[in-house]
Enzyme design. Structure first.
Site, PDB file in Angstrom:
ATOM      1  N   LYS A   1      29.085  34.997  37.105  1.00 39.41           N
ATOM      2  CA  LYS A   1      30.438  34.657  37.547  1.00 39.41           C
ATOM      3  C   LYS A   1      30.957  33.558  36.628  1.00 39.41           C
ATOM      4  O   LYS A   1      30.373  32.474  36.552  1.00 39.41           O
ATOM      5  CB  LYS A   1      30.416  34.189  38.999  1.00 39.41           C
ATOM      6  CG  LYS A   1      31.792  33.775  39.496  1.00 39.41           C
ATOM      7  CD  LYS A   1      31.779  33.434  40.970  1.00 39.41           C
ATOM      8  CE  LYS A   1      33.149  32.987  41.428  1.00 39.41           C
ATOM      9  NZ  LYS A   1      33.167  32.613  42.836  1.00 39.41           N
TER      10      LYS A   1
ATOM     11  N   LYS B   1      31.721  39.087  36.960  1.00 35.87           N
ATOM     12  CA  LYS B   1      33.053  38.741  37.465  1.00 35.87           C
ATOM     13  C   LYS B   1      33.678  37.695  36.563  1.00 35.87           C
ATOM     14  O   LYS B   1      33.009  36.713  36.274  1.00 35.87           O
ATOM     15  CB  LYS B   1      32.883  38.186  38.879  1.00 35.87           C
ATOM     16  CG  LYS B   1      34.151  37.678  39.492  1.00 35.87           C
ATOM     17  CD  LYS B   1      33.878  37.071  40.836  1.00 35.87           C
ATOM     18  CE  LYS B   1      35.173  36.453  41.325  1.00 35.87           C
ATOM     19  NZ  LYS B   1      34.987  35.619  42.470  1.00 35.87           N
TER      20      LYS B   1
HETATM   21  C1  PBG Z   1      34.772  31.989  46.086  1.00 33.67           C
HETATM   22  C2  PBG Z   1      35.348  33.151  45.369  1.00 33.67           C
HETATM   23  C3  PBG Z   1      36.370  33.182  44.403  1.00 33.67           C
HETATM   24  C4  PBG Z   1      36.605  34.534  44.142  1.00 33.67           C
HETATM   25  C5  PBG Z   1      35.712  35.264  44.918  1.00 33.67           C
HETATM   26  N1  PBG Z   1      34.930  34.402  45.650  1.00 33.67           N
HETATM   27  C6  PBG Z   1      37.178  32.106  43.808  1.00 33.67           C
HETATM   28  C7  PBG Z   1      36.571  31.084  42.953  1.00 33.67           C
HETATM   29  O1  PBG Z   1      35.406  31.131  42.553  1.00 33.67           O
HETATM   30  O2  PBG Z   1      37.315  30.122  42.693  1.00 33.67           O
HETATM   31  C8  PBG Z   1      37.651  35.065  43.209  1.00 33.67           C
HETATM   32  C9  PBG Z   1      38.147  36.437  43.522  1.00 33.67           C
HETATM   33  C10 PBG Z   1      39.409  36.824  42.848  1.00 33.67           C
HETATM   34  O3  PBG Z   1      39.990  36.091  42.017  1.00 33.67           O
HETATM   35  O4  PBG Z   1      39.877  37.918  43.166  1.00 33.67           O
HETATM   36  N2  PBG Z   1      33.830  31.255  45.398  1.00 33.67           N
END
Ligand code: PBG
Length: 319
Positions: free
Chosen positions: A191, A244
């Site tokens: 991520k 992601k």
């Molecule tokens: C929470 C989370 C996030 C997303 C999914 N889970 C945001 C972040 O890490 O700030 C992003 C999902 C998206 O942008 O569609 N940690």
């Protein structure tokens, strides 16, 4: 002599015979935002067509998802109460826990829950903050509580998105100890610290109140490091690993596909959705065709599962 590759493109019959990648409804997961309160259906301003639902109105979106033939959803909670220790993230009557119980009552859809603290902490970070820094090991205790509470409410799978080290091991051990040996974990393994999450943070009120997430989410410049993250998560017990965002990271998906044999998920994130929506609203893109092309490219890169806000009105007629 030159090769006539156009021979196999002369009409749709032959094109479909030689097609290499197929997108199906079975590949897609739809994210659902659930907000505390009653009788709410609020459109997210930067994500036209995406709404925050209160538990009592969830039926509307669950019906839509079922009608679209989508078999899995991912639940994100937006609590009315935040504190230093993300108490509302693991409360028995927290927003996600209530939502999961309700969905399980009315539907057979497969329910995955996002396990993180950022929507639930006052500072908006994904962990417990000590002296201005997110404390990795203390956070693990809380993540395990959150995951367990989701599973107790009836979640079919948990998906930790915090990017702390060792969280998969901790969550796996906790679930196993409590007898939930059959609940799979989908790890947000690679991520990235991405600006494509902007609309999500508006939707979930989860932007960090100081600093950024770069001490736990990955540097967009790195791919070898992503392989280490994925390897660690698989060793710790992840059943599915995730990359992601998706579009700027198709190479990461491909590397992961070539090196690991577990199923790979890709998250087509909020900013990727909003860009398409904005351009098509302006009349600059054909939305349906572009969505089909984007999702196919994610699959071609090697993803088995795509989490996407486009899933709810996905149609196989796009092609
Ligand atoms: C929470 C989370 C996030 C997303 C999914 N889970 C945001 C972040 O890490 O700030 C992003 C999902 C998206 O942008 O569609 N940690």
């Amino acid at each position: 002599m030159f090769k006539r590759t156009r021979r196999l493109r002369q009409n749709e019959n032959i094109r479909s015979l030689v097609r290499e990648t197929f997108l199906t409804k079975n590949d897609l997961i739809y994210p659902v935002f659930v907000v505390d309160g009653k009788n709410k259906k609020e459109e997210v301003p930067s994500m036209p067509g995406v709404y925050r639902y209160s538990v009592d109105r969830l039926e509307e979106i669950i019906e839509e998802v079922e009608k679209a033939g989508i078999k899995g959803i991912m639940v994100f909670g937006i609590p009315s109460f935040k504190d230093e220790y993300a108490t509302s993230a693991y409360a028995e009557d927290g927003v996600v826990q209530n939502a999961v119980r309700k969905i399980k009552e009315i539907s057979k859809v497969y329910v995955i829950t996002d396990v993180c603290l950022c929507q639930y902490t006052v500072h908006g970070h994904c962990g417990i903050v000590k002296e201005g820094f997110v404390d990795n090991d203390e956070t693990l205790e809380y993540l395990a509580k959150v995951a367990l509470s989701h599973v107790k409410a009836g979640a079919d799978m948990v998906a930790p998105s915090d990017m702390m080290d060792g969280r998969i091991k901790k969550i796996r051990m906790t679930l196993d100890e409590q007898g939930y040996v059959n609940i799979p974990i989908m790890a947000y393994s690679a991520k990235y610290a991405s600006s494509f999450y902007g609309p999500f943070r508006e939707a979930a009120f989860s932007a960090p109140q100081f600093g950024d997430r770069k001490t736990y989410q990955m540097d967009p410049a790195n791919i070898r490091e992503a392989m280490i993250e994925i390897e660690n998560d698989i060793e710790e017990g992840a059943d599915i690993v995730m990359v992601k965002p998706a579009l700027s990271y198709l190479d990461v998906i491909r590397w992961a596909r070539d090196r690991f044999d577990v199923p790979i998920a890709a998250y087509n994130v909020s900013g990727e959705y909003s860009m398409v929506k904005a351009a098509s609203k302006m009349g600059w893109l054909d939305e349906k065709k572009v969505v089909y092309e984007i999702l196919t490219s994610i699959k071609r890169a090697g993803a088995d599962i795509i989490i996407t806000y486009f899933a709810s009105d996905f149609s196989l007629d796009y092609i």
